[in-house]
Motif scaffolding. Structure first.
Motif, mmCIF file in Angstrom:
data_model
loop_
_atom_site.group_PDB
_atom_site.id
_atom_site.type_symbol
_atom_site.label_atom_id
_atom_site.label_comp_id
_atom_site.label_asym_id
_atom_site.label_seq_id
_atom_site.Cartn_x
_atom_site.Cartn_y
_atom_site.Cartn_z
ATOM 1 N N LYS A 139 1.735 -6.450 -14.369
ATOM 2 C CA LYS A 139 1.137 -7.665 -13.802
ATOM 3 C C LYS A 139 2.216 -8.651 -13.394
ATOM 4 O O LYS A 139 3.407 -8.422 -13.592
ATOM 5 C CB LYS A 139 0.179 -8.298 -14.813
ATOM 6 C CG LYS A 139 -1.054 -7.449 -15.104
ATOM 7 C CD LYS A 139 -2.021 -8.174 -16.009
ATOM 8 C CE LYS A 139 -3.277 -7.344 -16.243
ATOM 9 N NZ LYS A 139 -4.274 -8.055 -17.090
ATOM 10 N N SER A 140 1.773 -9.765 -12.818
ATOM 11 C CA SER A 140 2.652 -10.864 -12.405
ATOM 12 C C SER A 140 3.621 -10.477 -11.304
ATOM 13 O O SER A 140 4.754 -10.966 -11.256
ATOM 14 C CB SER A 140 3.423 -11.425 -13.615
ATOM 15 O OG SER A 140 2.528 -11.982 -14.550
ATOM 16 N N ARG A 141 3.200 -9.603 -10.395
ATOM 17 C CA ARG A 141 4.012 -9.315 -9.206
ATOM 18 C C ARG A 141 3.964 -10.531 -8.276
ATOM 19 O O ARG A 141 2.965 -11.229 -8.168
ATOM 20 C CB ARG A 141 3.490 -8.099 -8.454
ATOM 21 C CG ARG A 141 3.477 -6.769 -9.223
ATOM 22 C CD ARG A 141 4.837 -6.312 -9.609
ATOM 23 N NE ARG A 141 5.183 -6.766 -10.959
ATOM 24 C CZ ARG A 141 6.371 -6.654 -11.499
ATOM 25 N NH1 ARG A 141 7.370 -6.134 -10.801
ATOM 26 N NH2 ARG A 141 6.595 -7.079 -12.725
ATOM 27 N N ASP A 142 5.060 -10.759 -7.562
ATOM 28 C CA ASP A 142 5.113 -11.855 -6.598
ATOM 29 C C ASP A 142 4.423 -11.498 -5.280
ATOM 30 O O ASP A 142 3.802 -12.350 -4.640
ATOM 31 C CB ASP A 142 6.564 -12.232 -6.299
ATOM 32 C CG ASP A 142 7.308 -12.722 -7.518
ATOM 33 O OD1 ASP A 142 6.736 -13.540 -8.258
ATOM 34 O OD2 ASP A 142 8.450 -12.280 -7.736
ATOM 35 N N PHE A 143 4.584 -10.225 -4.865
ATOM 36 C CA PHE A 143 4.132 -9.837 -3.536
ATOM 37 C C PHE A 143 3.662 -8.385 -3.539
ATOM 38 O O PHE A 143 4.376 -7.505 -4.000
ATOM 39 C CB PHE A 143 5.272 -9.982 -2.526
ATOM 40 C CG PHE A 143 4.881 -10.661 -1.243
ATOM 41 C CD1 PHE A 143 4.045 -10.026 -0.336
ATOM 42 C CD2 PHE A 143 5.350 -11.917 -0.929
ATOM 43 C CE1 PHE A 143 3.683 -10.644 0.852
ATOM 44 C CE2 PHE A 143 4.991 -12.549 0.265
ATOM 45 C CZ PHE A 143 4.152 -11.907 1.153
ATOM 46 N N LEU A 144 2.462 -8.175 -3.032
ATOM 47 C CA LEU A 144 1.948 -6.824 -2.843
ATOM 48 C C LEU A 144 1.929 -6.494 -1.359
ATOM 49 O O LEU A 144 1.572 -7.337 -0.534
ATOM 50 C CB LEU A 144 0.535 -6.685 -3.404
ATOM 51 C CG LEU A 144 0.324 -6.968 -4.896
ATOM 52 C CD1 LEU A 144 -1.125 -6.686 -5.284
ATOM 53 C CD2 LEU A 144 1.273 -6.143 -5.755
ATOM 54 N N LEU A 145 2.308 -5.274 -1.008
ATOM 55 C CA LEU A 145 2.276 -4.794 0.361
ATOM 56 C C LEU A 145 1.222 -3.708 0.479
ATOM 57 O O LEU A 145 1.244 -2.731 -0.272
ATOM 58 C CB LEU A 145 3.637 -4.220 0.784
ATOM 59 C CG LEU A 145 4.831 -5.172 0.962
ATOM 60 C CD1 LEU A 145 4.497 -6.313 1.890
ATOM 61 C CD2 LEU A 145 5.369 -5.662 -0.359
ATOM 62 N N LEU A 146 0.295 -3.887 1.402
ATOM 63 C CA LEU A 146 -0.723 -2.885 1.699
ATOM 64 C C LEU A 146 -0.583 -2.522 3.171
ATOM 65 O O LEU A 146 -1.232 -3.108 4.045
ATOM 66 C CB LEU A 146 -2.137 -3.413 1.413
ATOM 67 C CG LEU A 146 -2.611 -3.441 -0.040
ATOM 68 C CD1 LEU A 146 -1.899 -4.526 -0.833
ATOM 69 C CD2 LEU A 146 -4.115 -3.667 -0.104
ATOM 70 N N MET A 147 0.294 -1.574 3.437
ATOM 71 C CA MET A 147 0.620 -1.206 4.805
ATOM 72 C C MET A 147 -0.269 -0.049 5.258
ATOM 73 O O MET A 147 -0.034 1.110 4.932
ATOM 74 C CB MET A 147 2.095 -0.810 4.908
ATOM 75 C CG MET A 147 3.056 -1.808 4.263
ATOM 76 S SD MET A 147 3.111 -3.383 5.132
ATOM 77 C CE MET A 147 3.969 -2.907 6.623
ATOM 78 N N ASP A 148 -1.343 -0.393 5.975
ATOM 79 C CA ASP A 148 -2.309 0.593 6.450
ATOM 80 C C ASP A 148 -2.849 1.435 5.290
ATOM 81 O O ASP A 148 -2.816 2.669 5.322
ATOM 82 C CB ASP A 148 -1.683 1.485 7.530
ATOM 83 C CG ASP A 148 -1.576 0.757 8.859
ATOM 84 O OD1 ASP A 148 -1.142 -0.410 8.868
ATOM 85 O OD2 ASP A 148 -1.927 1.337 9.891
ATOM 86 N N ILE A 149 -3.351 0.761 4.270
ATOM 87 C CA ILE A 149 -3.907 1.437 3.100
ATOM 88 C C ILE A 149 -5.352 1.031 2.838
ATOM 89 O O ILE A 149 -6.152 1.810 2.338
ATOM 90 C CB ILE A 149 -3.021 1.168 1.855
ATOM 91 C CG1 ILE A 149 -3.491 2.020 0.657
ATOM 92 C CG2 ILE A 149 -3.021 -0.303 1.484
ATOM 93 C CD1 ILE A 149 -3.349 3.490 0.863
ATOM 94 N N LEU A 150 -5.739 -0.194 3.198
ATOM 95 C CA LEU A 150 -7.067 -0.710 2.863
ATOM 96 C C LEU A 150 -8.181 0.126 3.505
ATOM 97 O O LEU A 150 -9.260 0.300 2.917
ATOM 98 C CB LEU A 150 -7.171 -2.170 3.312
ATOM 99 C CG LEU A 150 -8.352 -2.990 2.784
ATOM 100 C CD1 LEU A 150 -8.360 -3.017 1.269
ATOM 101 C CD2 LEU A 150 -8.296 -4.401 3.337
ATOM 102 N N GLU A 151 -7.913 0.661 4.684
ATOM 103 C CA GLU A 151 -8.923 1.459 5.382
ATOM 104 C C GLU A 151 -9.198 2.793 4.687
ATOM 105 O O GLU A 151 -10.182 3.469 4.985
ATOM 106 C CB GLU A 151 -8.496 1.708 6.834
ATOM 107 C CG GLU A 151 -7.241 2.536 7.008
ATOM 108 C CD GLU A 151 -5.947 1.721 6.926
ATOM 109 O OE1 GLU A 151 -4.889 2.269 7.278
ATOM 110 O OE2 GLU A 151 -6.010 0.540 6.526
ATOM 111 N N HIS A 152 -8.338 3.170 3.740
ATOM 112 C CA HIS A 152 -8.540 4.409 2.982
ATOM 113 C C HIS A 152 -9.473 4.209 1.790
ATOM 114 O O HIS A 152 -9.902 5.197 1.181
ATOM 115 C CB HIS A 152 -7.197 4.930 2.455
ATOM 116 C CG HIS A 152 -6.273 5.425 3.523
ATOM 117 N ND1 HIS A 152 -6.298 6.721 3.997
ATOM 118 C CD2 HIS A 152 -5.293 4.793 4.217
ATOM 119 C CE1 HIS A 152 -5.371 6.870 4.928
ATOM 120 N NE2 HIS A 152 -4.746 5.716 5.086
ATOM 121 N N ALA A 153 -9.763 2.964 1.440
ATOM 122 C CA ALA A 153 -10.593 2.671 0.264
ATOM 123 C C ALA A 153 -12.067 2.636 0.658
ATOM 124 O O ALA A 153 -12.466 1.830 1.502
ATOM 125 C CB ALA A 153 -10.177 1.342 -0.354
#
Length: 242
Positions: free
Chosen positions: A87-101
């Motif tokens: 936990k407590s990450r500063d930044f998450l990257l979702l590079m063309d991943i949301l469409e897979h959910a």
């Protein structure tokens, strides 16, 4: 690159992939050098490895396709499940991943707790459902997005700081392809991994520079509330305070 597209016999990177990497890195370079990043759906680690250029902290790369015995590489920690992400990450990257959910809302909610109170996300997704193609189906995409859909999806838990379509040039090419495909069967064999030219090849260089300019122009126009259509959509958002 999505692991479904990896071609072990071809190590050339498509200009689209090169441009998206460099354009997003230019945005992230404004962050502190000690920013803690996690690359969700990191695939073949192309972007995860590049993040090492802009942070002194280890980068977490998350992809359920990784084998259980896979080893970390220098500066990049590989994990298979977001549940194992600290936990407590500063930044998450979702590079063309949301469409897979399949359930994208629940997926985003599960990531919220992985961010610190001021945590942010950079998300890219394919844009406009009417452009959905056999290539989307091959990649197991459930959908493509427009800005309003993303705004509603994020509204409960995140505050959008910036949003813009990008690659307007590719949008019109894809649009023409989709129109033509209604009249005759089109070749759907396109793969990012099939690019035949090296990164230094003049063809790659020219196309990448056009796409870099496209990304930059669309980002600048969005600041004055002008949103041109694009093949993809980029969103930068911040975790809402409790």
């Amino acid at each position: 690159m999505d692991l479904r597209e990896v071609n072990i016999l071809n190590h050339h990177r498509h200009p689209w992939e090169l441009s998206r990497r460099d354009s997003c890195l230019r945005i992230l370079k404004k962050n502190d050098i000690d920013t803690q990043y996690a690359d969700i759906g990191s695939g073949d680690l192309f972007f995860s490895k590049s993040l090492r250029q802009i942070t002194n902290q280890p980068v977490y790369a998350v992809d359920h396709h990784y084998h259980e015995t896979v080893s970390d590489i220098e500066g990049v920690i590989l994990i298979r499940d977001t549940n194992d992400l600290p936990k407590s990450r500063d930044f998450l990257l979702l590079m063309d991943i949301l469409e897979h959910a399949e359930d994208d809302r629940s997926f985003l909610l599960s990531l919220k707790d992985k961010l610190n109170d001021a945590g942010r996300m950079l998300i890219t997704v394919p844009a406009f459902q009417f452009l959905y193609s056999p290539h989307d189906k091959f990649l197991n995409h459930y959908r493509r997005y427009n800005y309003n859909q993303i705004a509603v999806l994020l509204s409960n838990d995140f505050e959008i700081e910036a949003a813009f379509y990008f690659y307007t040039t590719l949008f019109f090419i894809r649009f023409i392809e989709r129109v033509l495909s209604t009249f005759r069967k089109m070749d759907s064999s396109f793969r990012v991994s099939n690019w035949r030219y090296s990164e230094s090849c003049i063809i790659t260089v020219i196309i990448k520079r056009i796409l870099d300019l496209d990304f930059m122009v669309n980002r600048c126009l969005s600041k004055i509330l002008i949103k041109l259509p694009g093949l993809s959509l980029c969103i930068i958002c911040k975790k809402k305070s409790v």
